[in-house]
Design a protein around this motif. Structure first.
Motif: not given
Length: 176
Positions: A12-13, A17-19, A22-26, A55-64
């Motif tokens: 859910h987190r 943070y992706d929602w 403008t880019s991200g897996i979800v 988008h995968f790269v952006q989501t991974r960056r945010r997770q990091g």
């Protein structure tokens, strides 16, 4: 998703943070919601293959940036295993990352409407196929076959199966 993210709270987190981005897996730009009144009845998350990679790269960056070091280490291992389970799509593919309908909204045509939305988005993007990955034992496999999707690749990663109960997955393709 449980193997990858560990808990529903963490998933859910990630979603949260992706929602708004403008880019991200979800991110909201890649998501289509089916509503029944004020209630979400279904969700479609889809991308062109090129969008998904970026988008995968952006989501991974945010997770990091937002998760702790132990979880980041887990993600490195988990994503390596997941790349073995899920084959990379072919050029010209439109990828359905997630398609879900709530239990109380099933058998009302929502799944078909969502897949039709993905097909329309794929055609608008100039893609030549829609693809998705699904657990081989998921009841949705029969629906996907009924609409003309074909199993292109069947994968099983012994480490995921033995240690985490993640079984065989199918990479299914619908030529447009």
């Amino acid at each position: 998703m449980m193997f990858l993210f560990g808990t529903k709270d963490r998933w859910h987190r990630v979603f949260a943070y992706d929602w708004s981005e403008t880019s991200g897996i979800v991110c909201h730009k890649q998501t289509c919601l089916a509503m029944q009144g004020q209630k979400v009845a279904g969700v479609l998350v889809s991308h062109t293959l090129e969008e998904f990679d970026a988008h995968f790269v952006q989501t991974r960056r945010r997770q990091g940036e937002t998760e702790g070091p132990a979880f980041r280490k887990h993600l490195d291992i988990a994503f390596d295993l997941m790349t073995q389970l899920f084959p990379h799509g072919l050029d010209g593919s439109y990828f359905v990352f997630d398609l879900a309908v709530s239990a109380d909204a099933r058998h009302q045509g929502i799944r078909r409407n969502l897949i039709d939305a993905a097909i329309a988005k794929a055609k608008a993007a100039g893609c030549v196929r829609v693809c998705l990955d699904v657990a081989a034992d998921n009841d949705a496999v029969q629906f996907y076959k009924r609409i003309g999707m074909q199993v292109a690749v069947e994968t099983r990663v012994p480490q995921l199966a033995n240690q985490h109960g993640v079984g065989t997955h199918l990479h299914m393709v619908l030529p447009l």
